[in-house]
Design an enzyme around this catalytic site. Structure first.
Site, PDB file in Angstrom:
ATOM      1  N   HIS A  57     -44.292 -15.539 -32.919  1.00  0.00           N
ATOM      2  CA  HIS A  57     -45.207 -14.430 -32.651  1.00  0.00           C
ATOM      3  C   HIS A  57     -46.582 -14.615 -33.260  1.00  0.00           C
ATOM      4  CE1 HIS A  57     -41.669 -12.512 -31.087  1.00  0.00           C
ATOM      5  NE2 HIS A  57     -42.332 -11.405 -30.793  1.00  0.00           N
TER       6      HIS A  57
ATOM      7  N   ARG B  58     -37.366  -9.016 -42.217  1.00  0.00           N
ATOM      8  CA  ARG B  58     -37.667  -8.644 -40.844  1.00  0.00           C
ATOM      9  C   ARG B  58     -38.778  -9.525 -40.269  1.00  0.00           C
ATOM     10  NH1 ARG B  58     -37.754  -2.389 -38.722  1.00  0.00           N
ATOM     11  NH2 ARG B  58     -38.083  -2.893 -36.534  1.00  0.00           N
TER      12      ARG B  58
ATOM     13  N   ARG C 150     -41.841  18.463 -35.289  1.00  0.00           N
ATOM     14  CA  ARG C 150     -41.588  17.637 -36.478  1.00  0.00           C
ATOM     15  C   ARG C 150     -40.358  16.738 -36.347  1.00  0.00           C
ATOM     16  NH1 ARG C 150     -43.592  22.304 -38.761  1.00  0.00           N
ATOM     17  NH2 ARG C 150     -45.718  21.919 -39.476  1.00  0.00           N
TER      18      ARG C 150
ATOM     19  N   LYS D 291     -30.810  -8.496 -34.730  1.00  0.00           N
ATOM     20  CA  LYS D 291     -31.905  -7.575 -35.003  1.00  0.00           C
ATOM     21  C   LYS D 291     -31.377  -6.382 -35.804  1.00  0.00           C
ATOM     22  CE  LYS D 291     -36.046  -5.449 -33.852  1.00  0.00           C
ATOM     23  NZ  LYS D 291     -37.151  -5.094 -33.005  1.00  0.00           N
TER      24      LYS D 291
ATOM     25  N   LYS E 161     -38.937   1.400 -34.375  1.00  0.00           N
ATOM     26  CA  LYS E 161     -40.406   1.423 -34.307  1.00  0.00           C
ATOM     27  C   LYS E 161     -40.830   2.108 -33.022  1.00  0.00           C
ATOM     28  CE  LYS E 161     -41.530  -2.990 -36.166  1.00  0.00           C
ATOM     29  NZ  LYS E 161     -42.485  -4.063 -35.995  1.00  0.00           N
TER      30      LYS E 161
ATOM     31  N   HIS F 180     -45.670 -10.621 -22.756  1.00  0.00           N
ATOM     32  CA  HIS F 180     -45.391 -10.872 -24.168  1.00  0.00           C
ATOM     33  C   HIS F 180     -44.421 -12.034 -24.355  1.00  0.00           C
ATOM     34  CE1 HIS F 180     -44.574  -9.967 -28.369  1.00  0.00           C
ATOM     35  NE2 HIS F 180     -43.278  -9.928 -28.093  1.00  0.00           N
TER      36      HIS F 180
ATOM     37  N   HIS G 225     -48.811 -14.058 -30.352  1.00  0.00           N
ATOM     38  CA  HIS G 225     -49.664 -12.869 -30.263  1.00  0.00           C
ATOM     39  C   HIS G 225     -51.113 -13.236 -30.006  1.00  0.00           C
ATOM     40  CE1 HIS G 225     -46.926  -9.763 -32.367  1.00  0.00           C
ATOM     41  NE2 HIS G 225     -46.952  -9.605 -31.059  1.00  0.00           N
TER      42      HIS G 225
ATOM     43  N   ASN H 124     -40.416 -12.552 -36.400  1.00  0.00           N
ATOM     44  CA  ASN H 124     -41.731 -12.879 -35.876  1.00  0.00           C
ATOM     45  C   ASN H 124     -41.897 -14.348 -35.547  1.00  0.00           C
ATOM     46  OD1 ASN H 124     -43.413 -10.759 -35.377  1.00  0.00           O
ATOM     47  ND2 ASN H 124     -43.534 -10.314 -37.557  1.00  0.00           N
TER      48      ASN H 124
ATOM     49  N   GLU I  73     -39.654  -3.371 -42.898  1.00  0.00           N
ATOM     50  CA  GLU I  73     -40.340  -4.634 -42.689  1.00  0.00           C
ATOM     51  C   GLU I  73     -41.092  -5.140 -43.910  1.00  0.00           C
ATOM     52  OE1 GLU I  73     -42.976  -6.662 -39.188  1.00  0.00           O
ATOM     53  OE2 GLU I  73     -42.253  -4.617 -38.984  1.00  0.00           O
TER      54      GLU I  73
ATOM     55  N   GLU J  81     -37.124 -13.474 -26.350  1.00  0.00           N
ATOM     56  CA  GLU J  81     -36.740 -12.915 -27.644  1.00  0.00           C
ATOM     57  C   GLU J  81     -35.306 -13.319 -28.000  1.00  0.00           C
ATOM     58  OE1 GLU J  81     -38.959 -11.357 -29.459  1.00  0.00           O
ATOM     59  OE2 GLU J  81     -40.449 -10.577 -28.046  1.00  0.00           O
TER      60      GLU J  81
END
Ligand SMILES: NC(=O)c1ccc[n+]([C@@H]2O[C@H](COP(=O)([O-])OP(=O)(O)OC[C@H]3O[C@@H](n4cnc5c(N)ncnc54)[C@H](O)[C@@H]3O)[C@@H](O)[C@H]2O)c1
Ligand SMILES: [Zn+2]
Length: 1634
Positions: free
Chosen positions: A297, A290, A149, A276, A171, A313, A301, A294, A286, A213
């Site tokens: 992106h 946030r 956990r 960031k 994340k 990426h 993406h 993007n 998010e 980035e």
């Protein structure tokens, strides 16, 4: 922010600790991000002293990092423990190493780690550390978050992407087959340690990947940070490289030891991480802010979804950033300067910025690239989980470093689509009311490049502050700014988001820069600075170096340097005489002496400007004299002088070529507005002219020094516009729409670039001068970005406008607007910005508008042109995808034809007598190219025959003349759209070889025809039209001498050898030449990409491996049997080695090696002659289970490279260090990168043991288009692991063949998704253990429930005697398919048929008389052929991507006719060759449904003259009406005799049971022809009988029936039909019954 001081203490014999000085960043309320260099000791010390203790530390990393850093971490663990808890027993450090790469980020790996931790008895007091890139961080974070956990977790990011992005924010997650990162948690690490020193081992591409980035973050957040990034690309890279050199040392650990470059590296990464961290802290889950991260992106993406894994990426995000910035610009927010800076900055860090970037092209190839269609991107964006409903959201930039909102902005689909499209659709502008007409739109085109460069140099040398506006940002200005700054010459800053440059001039005081001045390929900057650098005042002996890229080092600068040297400047060439790099040695107080200077100015006016601009700062007044012939480009010299005056220095012109420049100091004006580029200004002004509106360009007027500034007065005014021009501004009001006047004769010499604009207007200027505009004085426009005059002619023709192309101009015949072609024409721009902008103007009034195919080409001078046209001028514009696959067949055919004209010409070389001219002619016709015979060209040019030239002036003169003609043809007269055949000796001349090599380097195809030397010798003995060889040696010697020369100058080879088609040595096969012709065209179509003949791997597919030492063993008949069901043939060159000639051969001997290569070429050529299937070319070595000696590496490589030259569709290469070379040189071939583990021990597939397989897969993908991994099954279960491995890693865009050899592995062959290697029962040996046949695999798949049997039918009446069921059922049986084919006789197309074709097990149907038309309403779509013919004989169910089924109607009747008629040209048994199609005419008897297919077949074959006879004449006439447009001549004749006049060589009968009398006169004129009757009962129809009497070739109806049935079978099953079995079945039944 705190920096702990470095301490070194020692305890109990352990080595001292080395604690780094660090910088901390706050996130979520604590300073848990730690940055620095060489942190290892620091990390463990921090953990042991500042975090809660754990009993077990679990460090997880990947093999790449383990190799580099694991030892250090293990050692430091012990040392740090000993220091922080002396004497206490150390806790456990467990280490787990994974294979690198995205495939590890899976559930399987997660469970494997968990199982291992449980087995190791890890408990809740475990701490988990992730040492690695984003993959390790995401995966390990997820493990930590759910283990017991949740246990504490530490991130040690090692990739730049992980440092700047993935490690921050908490994340975590893994990938699933449904998508990336869909399963995961938020789990914040306790610490994030960023050790920048490890970046030195990061591969360069990964470094760039992370920089995307970093740049992105600065672009949304901080203008200052962006400035820093932009200016320090070199430094940041240097820090990484420096690290590489000094990895072993601890440089940078302490502040004192940190180099400036290291400080810069840390600064930019920390800044990015800080943003960031800040955003995450304020929006952890998010919801809003946030989303800003993007940026780039949304579109990035979508690109990534199509191009990963080959494209990374960050690379996709870089492209996305530029596109999204363009969306922002289109919406009126960020300016062009911002977009240009963003894209330049990304490029500086090694990133691609457009989809077509060479970086991307190299990674994925053109085919994959073609999958990136705007529609598809839009669809993918529509699915983005970050969208709100269907509304797309994009982060909009207001300027660099600032977004429009603190969250992504809703953007209309149409806008996004416009920006991401390759083309643009411009619709006509609505006619405006009078009020609107009078309102002036103000447009400021981009600044002039020449003026920008000069203004910059002047202001930098001047005194005082100067605000330069409308400066053009180009490489030249960029480089000049950097160089002037490096010399401390002045200071620069930007205002208004880069729209204004503030220069504080240094008054000409310059100092020695601390590094070389690198000028890239910026020509103007290089020339200007060459003089400027001499103004530096420095101590004697100090030097400054000016250098550039490779291209720059070729460009001349000699005359300028010579003049300066003579004047006393000390300049030396460091490399090549006459070019950069230059070293300037300074001497105190001397600088630039001045006085009298002589300069040769016939090469470049830039030399003159360079001296002029600096002359006021020379020691003495400069007296400049221009010598050496006509001075080039005087207007630019005038421009320099005029601008010097604007900055306060007056130049005196003493005589035509003499100038006196007094000493003075430039005084900077407070503001300097760079005049707009006058050529660009012609477009908005022309817009006003053509639409009848008003437009003002406020900064170009009569005082302008640019030639094109006269366009308004000299062109637009006489065309009927009101022109109001002051010294500094121009306003144009167009006449009412449609009222432009033609100009008659106009000389546009002073403004050549504006001729395209004028021509576009002239197209709709029908009044005055008979509507003709004759533009002259523009000869140079033939050789600009493209042949602009030809381009205007070709593209105006698409609007129905007539033109004439002249050596120095163009005539345009104007038309009323309403008479322009109204279907939306698609305009090809030849990548030329001016063509694009001119036609966009015409499109604004053309009915329907126009589609401009290459919207991006305007970027060269005016990237925001479409924004201006759409937003400011109000033209309706939208995205267009000119290459989308769904165009109609006619369009595609048209595109193919016009397309050919803009492709590079093809060159054919080879020995005389090999057949170049005759093959060349045929191929040119087949490919729609113009045929050029270089020798003929030369004779025409000389007005003499070649023997005359040689006899008169000798060989040398002839060769010189030949060189000139070759260069002329390939670079000027026919660079595209032609097939050029060269004389045999063309390669003897080095100059010619260079021309050919350069031409190949530009992407062109040069094919060398290789002869059978015996045939050539025989031919030459007959041919007396050419002079003998110069040297009286035997032809074979000549050939031997030329062989290496030919090899140098070609990229494809084609073997011409009629003997290859004869089964015995004596007889010559009469159809051989036709086969050689056919296959030559096939090779050229492959080489040019017109038909790559690739296997469709969306369906299960197979290739059959040939094992005999000589393929003749299978010829002519067995090959067909062998390949039934297969999609490709594998030619195993290693197995050919056993051929008698090569057993025990010594391959160290060059002669033997050459002979073997030639032998293999012959083998491949024979396969080509007898099969249309693609070839997989393989040379398997003994270690990989083949027969090729492992040490004959150079021969193996030579064979593989040759295979590419021979046009093998697939080349199989072992994954070793040679593979990359073949991959890089593969051109249109696809590389299958193979690895074989013959032990079955290393290559394991199971989730827990597939590390090696993953690693090999990654390697295979880096050097192949298709990966092929072969192991051995130890147990049957291995097949299931293999299947899962494939499921996990295979996709159509990244195909994977994975198999287990051996009997136990057979199931893996059944489960393999594509390109499964197979054997065939008639092969004596299988190529690999466990190989099975297509029939066996199909049967197993059907029985296993993987491939449900299907039902097929024949609809029609009467059909009881049809041979179709026998034929298809035989085919199914032969291939192991359990499907069935049955008759369904119905009088009408009824409900029963409707239900049958929609049933789930329906596989397809044939449709015959009388339902071929009535069936159409029941179907969902038709193929273009069926549509054109107007009848369907085949129904094919198509599975769509979403699992639905649709029914496609096709027509194979015409294909059957085409195949049979083509076959008559190559048939084996009969003597005289049949006439070729293009020059023959044909007769079709009958006017029913079948005759429609017959006409379409004749059209497909290239027959252009056809007559039709039918008893009911009117029906024949109807047919003529419907099909007439396909032919040059299609006529109906009332009587059959009348057809004789047309002298048909091909006669097709289409009337069943016909009793027509066939007049003998039909055959009278032609000694040989072909009669084909579609009726198959009786076998001999009256037509065939009559033809037989004349000894014509005969095609029986039953042959067509079989041929069309084979097409049906293949369309239904996606398998190659077993032709022998199917036709045997038909004949067995037929011979019995008829
Ligand atoms: N969690 C998030 O917020 C977030 C954000 C962005 C990306 N990601 C994820 O990050 C992953 C990509 O991360 P990545 O680009 O770091 O890929 P990666 O982890 O695969 O690393 C790239 C390659 O570089 C090697 N490498 C890393 N550091 C090295 C070093 N210092 N020296 C030598 N080799 C080194 C790795 O072994 C690997 O082969 C993706 O899975 C993506 O989904 C996550
Ligand atoms: Zn990202």
């Amino acid at each position: 922010m705190a920096a702990s001081t470095a301490i070194s203490s020692s305890a109990g014999g352990v080595r001292p600790l080395k604690l780094a000085e660090v910088e901390r960043i706050e996130i979520l309320g604590s300073e848990s991000i730690v940055c620095g260099f060489h942190l290892v000791d620091y990390i463990w010390t921090d953990i042991f002293t500042n975090l809660s203790p754990a009993s077990t530390y679990v460090l997880i990393t990947d093999t790449n990092l383990a190799k580099l850093y694991l030892d250090k971490y293990q050692d430091a663990f012990q040392v740090a423990w000993a220091h922080s808890r002396p004497g206490k027993p150390a806790p456990r450090l467990l280490v787990h190493v994974l294979s690198p790469g995205e495939t590890s980020k899976s559930r399987a790996t997660k469970s494997a780690i968990e199982d291992w931790m449980l087995a190791e008895k890890c408990t809740r007091d475990t701490m988990v550390l992730a040492l690695g890139g984003g993959v390790i961080g995401d995966l390990v974070g997820y493990v930590a978050s759910t283990f017991m956990r949740g246990v504490p977790f530490i991130q040690i990011p090692t990739s730049l992407l992980a440092m700047s992005d993935s490690s921050i924010g908490g994340k975590t997650g893994v990938d699933t087959p449904a998508g990336k990162n869909l399963i995961g948690t938020f789990w914040q690490p306790k610490r994030i340690f960023m050790d920048m020193s490890v970046l030195s081992t990061l591969p360069a591409r990964e470094f760039s990947n992370g920089m995307a980035e970093v740049v992105k973050t600065a672009a949304i957040w901080s203008p200052e940070e962006f400035d820093v990034l932009e200016a320090s690309a070199d430094e940041v890279r240097a820090a990484v490289l420096e690290g590489q050199r000094r990895q072993a040392e601890d440089t940078g650990m302490t502040l004192a030891s940190r180099s400036p470059a290291q400080k810069m590296l840390l600064r930019v990464i920390a800044a990015s991480a800080r943003v960031k961290a800040y955003v995450v802290s304020h929006d952890e889950r998010e919801s809003g802010m946030r989303g800003l991260l993007n940026f780039g992106h949304t579109i990035g993406h979508a690109i990534e979804a199509i191009l990963s894994p080959q494209v990374l990426h960050g690379e996709c995000v870089a492209i996305g950033c530029v596109l999204e910035a363009e969306v922002s610009r289109r919406m009126g927010h960020i300016g062009e300067v911002g977009v240009a800076r963003l894209s330049r900055c990304l490029r500086a860090y090694g990133l691609p910025t457009t989809i077509n970037d060479p970086i991307i092209r190299k990674l994925v190839g053109d085919r994959r690239l073609a999958e990136v269609r705007p529609r598809r991107l839009m669809d993918i964006m529509g699915l983005d989980k970050k969208n709100v409903g269907a509304q797309k959201r994009i982060v909009i930039l207001k300027k660099l470093g600032q977004t429009l909102e603190m969250k992504p902005t809703d953007v209309a689909d149409s806008l996004i689509e416009e920006v991401i499209s390759a083309g643009v659709l411009v619709k006509p502008v609505a006619e405006s009311t009078d009020d609107a007409r009078l309102q002036s739109v103000v447009v400021i085109p981009p600044g002039s490049k020449s003026i920008s460069n000069r203004a910059l140099q002047l202001a930098a040398l001047g005194v005082g502050e100067c605000r330069i506006k409308n400066l053009l940002h180009s490489d030249d200005t960029q480089v000049m700014l950097a160089a002037l700054q490096a010399m401390d010459g002045c200071s620069f800053s930007w205002e208004d988001d880069g729209d204004t440059l503030v220069v504080v001039g240094g008054g000409g005081r310059l100092s020695v820069p601390d590094h070389e001045l690198f000028l890239g390929n910026a020509g103007t900057a290089a020339r200007f600075l060459t003089t400027t650098v001499n103004l530096i005042d420095a101590a004697d002996g100090e030097t400054t170096v000016l250098t550039g890229n490779a291209r720059m080092k070729q460009r001349p600068t000699g005359p300028l340097v010579d003049a300066l040297r003579i004047n006393g400047c000390s300049i030396e060439y460091c490399e090549r005489e006459g070019s950069l790099p230059l070293r300037i040695t300074h001497s105190e107080g001397k600088g630039f002496p001045g006085g009298r200077i002589q300069l040769a100015a016939s090469v470049s006016s830039q030399y003159v400007s360079s001296i002029l601009l600096c002359a006021p700062y020379a020691q003495e007044p400069v007296h400049l004299e221009l010598v050496g012939g006509k001075v080039i480009s005087q207007p630019y010299i005038d421009m320099t002088i005029a601008m010097m005056a604007q900055f306060g220095c007056q130049v005196q012109r003493l005589s035509e070529n003499e100038y006196l420049i007094p000493r003075c100091v430039y005084t900077n004006p407070a503001e300097y507005v760079v005049e707009s580029d006058a050529s660009s200004a012609t477009y908005p002004l022309a817009f006003a002219a053509i639409t009848g509106t008003e437009c003002t360009v406020p900064n170009i007027g009569s005082a302008s020094l640019q030639g094109d500034a006269r366009f308004a007065v000299d062109v637009l005014r006489p065309m009927g516009c009101l022109v109001d021009q002051t010294a500094t501004s121009t306003t144009v009001r167009g006449p009412a729409r449609g009222a432009l006047r033609a100009l008659g004769d106009i000389d546009m010499e002073p403004m050549t670039d504006a001729f395209l604009t004028a021509a576009a207007l002239a197209a709709v200027a029908p009044t005055d001068n008979d509507g003709v505009t004759r533009i002259r004085g523009i000869a140079n426009q033939h050789v600009k970005e493209c042949d602009r005059i030809a381009a205007m002619c070709d593209e105006l023709a698409k609007f129905g406008v007539k033109t004439e192309n002249h050596a120095d101009g163009i005539d345009v015949y104007g038309k009323p607007i309403v008479e322009l072609v109204s279907a939306t024409p698609s305009v090809h721009c030849y990548d030329d910005h001016r063509v694009a902008m001119s036609f966009s103007i015409l499109a604004c009034v053309a009915p329907g508008g126009a589609e401009i195919r290459e919207r991006r080409c305007v970027g060269k001078t005016w990237p925001q042109w479409w924004d201006v046209l759409g937003r400011d001028l109000g033209a309706p514009i939208a995205g267009a995808d000119p290459d989308a696959a769904n165009g109609s067949a006619a369009e595609t055919a048209a595109a193919a034809q016009t397309g050919a004209s803009c492709e590079k010409s093809i060159v054919v070389i080879g020995m005389r007598g090999v057949g170049k001219t005759s093959l060349g002619r045929v191929a040119a016709q087949g490919l729609g190219l113009e045929f050029i015979d270089l020798d003929e060209h030369l004779e025409k040019d000389a007005g003499k025959t070649i023997p005359e030239i040689v006899n008169g002036s000798g060989w040398a003169a002839f060769r010189q003349h030949e060189s000139r003609i070759l260069a002329q043809v390939l670079t000027q007269t026919h660079p595209t759209g032609a097939l050029v055949v060269c004389g045999g000796g063309v390669v003897e001349e080095e100059a010619n070889r260079d021309v050919l090599k350069q031409y190949m380097a530009s992407g062109a195809t040069v094919v060398c025809l290789k002869p059978n030397m015996q045939h050539v010798a025989a031919y030459l003995n007959r041919d007396k039209t050419r002079p003998a060889y110069a040297i009286t040696s035997d032809i074979n010697d000549v050939y031997a001498r030329r062989l290496p020369l030919y090899a140098e100058c070609c990229n494809y080879e084609y073997l011409v050898d009629k003997a290859l088609l004869s089964m015995t040595d004596e007889d010559e096969h009469p159809g051989a030449w036709a086969v050689i012709e056919r296959d030559f065209v096939r090779l050229l179509r492959f080489a040019t990409g017109a038909d790559l003949n690739r296997v469709d791997i969306e369906h299960p597919s197979f290739f059959v491996s040939l094992t005999a030492p000589d393929v003749r063993e299978y010829l002519p008949n067995k090959l067909g049997q062998l390949t039934a069901g297969a999609h490709a043939i594998e030619l195993r060159a290693d197995l050919l080695l056993h051929a008698a000639d090569f057993v025990d051969a010594d391959f160290s001997d060059q002669g033997t090696e050459d002979a073997f290569v030639h032998y293999v070429h012959r083998q491949l050529t024979m396969l080509r002659h007898f099969s249309r299937l693609p070839v997989v070319f393989t040379v398997r070595t003994i270690p990989q289970g083949g027969a090729f000696p492992a040490d004959a590496n150079s021969l193996r490589l030579r064979l593989l490279h040759s295979a590419v030259q021979w046009g093998a569709e697939y080349v199989d290469v072992e994954v070793d260090n040679a593979a990359a070379a073949v991959y890089a040189a593969r051109r249109n071939s696809l590389v299958i990168a193979s690895y074989h583990d013959t032990t079955g021990k290393k290559l394991r597939w199971g989730a827990a043991e597939c590390e090696f397989a993953n690693e090999i897969l990654a390697r295979a993908r880096s050097c192949g288009d298709i990966a092929k991994l072969i192991s051995v099954a130890n147990s049957w279960e291995d097949n299931l692991d293999c299947m899962r491995f494939v499921q996990h890693n295979h996709s159509v865009s990244a195909p994977l063949i994975a198999l287990n050899m051996g009997y136990a592995g057979q199931l893996s062959r059944v489960l393999c998704p594509c390109l499964t290697p197979v054997t065939h029962p008639i092969l004596t040996a299988a190529a690999a253990p466990g190989q099975i046949s297509v029939a066996q695999i199909n049967q197993a798949r059907a029985l296993a429930g993987l491939m449900p049997p299907k039902k097929y039918f024949l609809f029609g009446t009467p059909i009881s005697q049809s041979p179709s069921p026998a034929m298809h059922n035989a085919g199914f049986v032969a291939l192991g398919l359990l499907s069935t084919y049955a008759l369904k006789q119905t009088a009408a197309v009824d409900d029963q048929i409707a239900a049958t074709i929609r049933a789930n097990d329906f596989g397809g149907a044939s449709v015959t008389i009388p339902h071929k038309q009535a069936i159409i309403p029941l179907l969902d779509s038709l193929t273009p052929a069926a549509q054109r013919i107007g009848a369907v004989n085949t129904i094919i169910p198509i599975e769509t991507a979403d699992g639905q089924r649709t029914l496609l109607g096709d027509n194979t009747d015409y294909l059957g006719i085409v195949d049979c008629l083509r076959q008559t040209r190559v048939d084996f048994d009969q003597g005289v060759a049949v006439p070729d199609f293009a020059s023959s005419s044909a007769l079709v008897i009958g006017a029913g449904g079948t005759s429609r297919a017959a006409l379409y077949a004749l059209y497909t074959l290239g027959i252009r003259t056809v007559v039709v006879f039918n008893r009911t004449f009117s029906r024949a006439e109807d047919l003529v009406g419907e099909f007439g447009s396909l032919f040059d001549s299609l006529t109906a004749v009332p009587e059959l005799e009348d057809a004789a006049k047309a002298q048909p060589s091909y006669i097709i009968g289409t009337i069943p049971g016909s009793d027509l009398l066939i007049p003998e006169s039909l055959f009278a004129a032609q000694p040989m022809g072909v009669a084909l009757d579609m009726a198959y009962k009786p076998r001999w129809t009256p037509l065939l009988e009559a033809a037989q009497k004349r000894r014509w070739k005969i095609v029986h109806g039953v042959q067509v029936l079989i041929a069309q049935g084979i097409h049906q079978f293949e369309k239904w099953t996606h398998l190659t039909a077993p032709v022998a079995e199917m036709s045997n079945a038909v004949f067995t039944k037929y011979n019995k019954e008829f």
